[in-house]
Design an enzyme around this catalytic site. Structure first.
Site, PDB file in Angstrom:
ATOM      1  N   ARG A 181       0.826  -1.220   0.000  1.00 25.23           N
ATOM      2  CA  ARG A 181       0.000   0.000   0.000  1.00 25.23           C
ATOM      3  C   ARG A 181       0.856   1.265   0.000  1.00 25.23           C
ATOM      4  O   ARG A 181       0.437   2.301  -0.531  1.00 25.23           O
ATOM      5  CB  ARG A 181      -0.924   0.001   1.219  1.00 25.23           C
ATOM      6  CG  ARG A 181      -2.059  -0.969   1.036  1.00 25.23           C
ATOM      7  CD  ARG A 181      -2.960  -0.988   2.234  1.00 25.23           C
ATOM      8  NE  ARG A 181      -4.151  -1.794   1.950  1.00 25.23           N
ATOM      9  CZ  ARG A 181      -5.049  -2.119   2.847  1.00 25.23           C
ATOM     10  NH1 ARG A 181      -4.921  -1.709   4.099  1.00 25.23           N
ATOM     11  NH2 ARG A 181      -6.090  -2.840   2.512  1.00 25.23           N
ATOM     12  N   LYS A 212     -17.823 -16.622   2.298  1.00 23.27           N
ATOM     13  CA  LYS A 212     -19.274 -16.646   2.497  1.00 23.27           C
ATOM     14  C   LYS A 212     -20.050 -16.151   1.299  1.00 23.27           C
ATOM     15  O   LYS A 212     -19.688 -15.150   0.684  1.00 23.27           O
ATOM     16  CB  LYS A 212     -19.626 -15.730   3.666  1.00 23.27           C
ATOM     17  CG  LYS A 212     -19.137 -16.222   5.001  1.00 23.27           C
ATOM     18  CD  LYS A 212     -19.567 -15.196   5.994  1.00 23.27           C
ATOM     19  CE  LYS A 212     -19.314 -15.570   7.414  1.00 23.27           C
ATOM     20  NZ  LYS A 212     -19.646 -14.407   8.255  1.00 23.27           N
ATOM     21  N   GLY A 265      -9.293  -8.401  -0.498  1.00 26.61           N
ATOM     22  CA  GLY A 265      -8.043  -8.423   0.259  1.00 26.61           C
ATOM     23  C   GLY A 265      -7.374  -9.782   0.250  1.00 26.61           C
ATOM     24  O   GLY A 265      -6.166  -9.894  -0.009  1.00 26.61           O
ATOM     25  N   GLY A 276     -12.688  -4.041   0.730  1.00 23.47           N
ATOM     26  CA  GLY A 276     -14.100  -3.680   0.863  1.00 23.47           C
ATOM     27  C   GLY A 276     -14.547  -2.706  -0.214  1.00 23.47           C
ATOM     28  O   GLY A 276     -15.652  -2.819  -0.759  1.00 23.47           O
TER      29      GLY A 276
HETATM   30  P1  ADP Z   1     -11.620 -11.626  -0.298  1.00 19.38           P
HETATM   31  O1  ADP Z   1     -10.934 -11.014   0.908  1.00 19.38           O
HETATM   32  O2  ADP Z   1     -10.682 -11.826  -1.454  1.00 19.38           O
HETATM   33  O3  ADP Z   1     -12.880 -10.901  -0.674  1.00 19.38           O
HETATM   34  P2  ADP Z   1     -12.973 -13.579   1.352  1.00 19.38           P
HETATM   35  O4  ADP Z   1     -12.630 -12.782   2.570  1.00 19.38           O
HETATM   36  O5  ADP Z   1     -14.390 -13.617   0.940  1.00 19.38           O
HETATM   37  O6  ADP Z   1     -12.046 -13.143   0.123  1.00 19.38           O
HETATM   38  O7  ADP Z   1     -12.562 -15.102   1.558  1.00 19.38           O
HETATM   39  C1  ADP Z   1     -11.265 -15.508   1.885  1.00 19.38           C
HETATM   40  C2  ADP Z   1     -11.277 -16.652   2.853  1.00 19.38           C
HETATM   41  O8  ADP Z   1     -12.087 -17.715   2.382  1.00 19.38           O
HETATM   42  C3  ADP Z   1      -9.895 -17.237   3.060  1.00 19.38           C
HETATM   43  O9  ADP Z   1      -9.488 -17.007   4.386  1.00 19.38           O
HETATM   44  C4  ADP Z   1     -10.060 -18.717   2.745  1.00 19.38           C
HETATM   45  O10 ADP Z   1      -9.351 -19.556   3.658  1.00 19.38           O
HETATM   46  C5  ADP Z   1     -11.555 -18.897   2.894  1.00 19.38           C
HETATM   47  N1  ADP Z   1     -12.040 -20.091   2.158  1.00 19.38           N
HETATM   48  C6  ADP Z   1     -11.989 -20.315   0.837  1.00 19.38           C
HETATM   49  N2  ADP Z   1     -12.482 -21.538   0.541  1.00 19.38           N
HETATM   50  C7  ADP Z   1     -12.863 -22.109   1.710  1.00 19.38           C
HETATM   51  C8  ADP Z   1     -13.443 -23.357   2.076  1.00 19.38           C
HETATM   52  N3  ADP Z   1     -13.729 -24.278   1.147  1.00 19.38           N
HETATM   53  N4  ADP Z   1     -13.703 -23.578   3.392  1.00 19.38           N
HETATM   54  C9  ADP Z   1     -13.401 -22.644   4.314  1.00 19.38           C
HETATM   55  N5  ADP Z   1     -12.865 -21.452   4.037  1.00 19.38           N
HETATM   56  C10 ADP Z   1     -12.584 -21.176   2.755  1.00 19.38           C
HETATM   57 MG    MG Z   2     -11.385 -11.131   3.008  1.00 19.17          MG
END
Ligand code: ADP
Ligand code: MG
Length: 392
Positions: free
Chosen positions: A33, A196, A349, A372
């Protein structure tokens, strides 16, 4: 206003940056960053401005907290920028001493204020605090995309007080993400995953309206598979979201958008038992095991769709990439994307962290600096800090 149109020579310019970087044992562990803000800072100092940087760090809840001082960031930023940064610190961010230091700052010099969130007025977008900040400078530049989805004193309130412009990083984020949503090069494919469905419903919903195909990965896929009637064993699922997942599948069908879910998955007894990892088909997930990654067959099916894409947006890792071997699906997808000639944009992130962990960041067209903020952008929302600056 465009940064290049702002008169900055011999002026003091207050720059909102996103220096909310991870710090461990007093040292910055990821300087991305800070590097991202360098072009704007270099431009301003070279143009003869005195530059006062300001950022938040962590969540100090509106009170001074020594552990969340900007000092470790200042030390690292001196290395990244290759120049001295004057600590302009006060426990209340702005006071008479800070005001004096601001006056003494000469063209080409750089100072840094203390953590903006030491004042509760920052997140409250309090006009009096915005005035205090503004009193230090002649004009204002916002280069903090990471907080663009929030309306705070340092990125919205302050616009009432000073001539303002977006910095180069912000300009590029807005340009790349708007271009992708409004004029994507087709076929336009979205890979959506992460933890999620509930976090990403609005993103999927919006992208269905613009893209040609959606590839679902990550824990999010579990909820879609549950909706198809598969038994998900001990996997992370959101039972309450099954109906919404089904509705998204229906909407995709109606819009003529291909929406794919994994057909094979890597399962294990738990995240801490990688030695138990094996691949199963989506209709054969053992009762006492959990899905932690997508399988190779899924990767190949997705590759077939991706190879024709001319633009791709990816948000959300394909598995628990933090723990080997559950990073395999994420790394395989990242490698496929890296070899495409398509425009590839990464938002989120954890997704950005996964790409870096795989050492593939140079192969992507753009990795958004705001987790976000990039999500809200992909939801089609207007970001308060950007909307507000476009109005003034
Ligand atoms: P981003 O920050 O890129 O938007 P998220 O915060 O939505 O992504 O998701 C990232 C998290 O999702 C990671 O910590 C990863 O370990 C978790 N994750 C991905 N696939 C699974 C899974 N099958 N079961 C549990 N956690 C998962
Ligand atoms: Mg995340």
């Amino acid at each position: 206003m465009d940064l290049k149109e702002l008169t900055v020579s011999d002026k003091t310019v207050l720059v909102r940056v996103d220096f909310n970087v991870p710090v461990k044992d007093g040292h910055v562990t990821d300087r991305t960053r800070i590097e991202a803000a360098k072009p704007t800072i270099d431009y301003l100092t070279e143009a003869g401005a005195a530059v006062i940087l300001m950022s938040h760090r962590g969540r100090p809840k509106g009170e001074y907290d020594e552990a969340l001082s900007m000092e470790p960031v200042r030390v690292e930023a001196e290395k990244v920028l290759g120049r001295e940064i004057v600590p302009m610190y006060s426990n209340v961010v702005v006071d008479d001493a800070v005001a004096r230091m601001a006056k003494e700052l000469k063209p080409g010099e750089i100072g840094l204020l203390e953590n903006l969130r030491f004042r509760k007025e920052e997140e409250a977008n309090d006009p009096a605090f915005a005035k205090e900040l503004a009193s230090l400078a002649d004009c204002y530049v916002n280069d903090a995309f990471g907080t663009a989805h929030r309306a705070h004193a340092s990125n919205v309130g302050i616009l009432e007080e000073l001539p303002s412009a977006l910095g180069f990083l912000m300009g590029r984020e807005v340009e790349v993400l708007s271009e992708l949503l409004n004029h994507p090069k087709r076929p336009f494919v979205a890979i959506l995953g992460g933890a999620k469905v509930s976090d990403k419903i609005a993103v999927i919903d919006h992208l269905i309206e613009t893209c040609d195909a959606i590839l679902i990965v990550g824990a999010m896929a579990n909820t879609f598979l549950l909706g198809e009637g598969h038994s998900m064993g001990a996997s992370l699922v959101e039972e309450g979201e099954v109906d919404r997942a089904r509705a998204l599948v229906e909407k995709a069908k109606k819009e003529g958008v291909t929406l794919l879910v994994p057909s094979d998955l890597v399962v294990a007894k738990s995240i801490d038992a990688p030695q138990t990892a094996h691949t199963v088909s989506a209709d054969a997930i053992p009762e006492d095991e959990m899905v932690l990654d997508i399988g190779e067959e899924t990767v190949s099916r997705y590759k077939e769709v991706l190879k024709d894409a001319n633009s791709v947006v990816w948000n959300g890792p394909a598995g628990v990439f933090e723990t080997k071997p559950f990073d395999k699906g994420t790394v395989a997808l990242a490698t496929i994307l890296g070899d495409l000639s398509a425009e590839v944009v990464i938002g989120g992130g954890d997704s950005a962290a996964a790409i870096k962990q795989a050492g593939l960041e140079d192969k992507m067209s753009h990795i958004s600096s705001g987790g976000g903020a990039s999500l809200e952008f992909l939801e089609g929302k207007s970001l308060p800090a950007i909307a507000a600056i476009e109005e003034v």
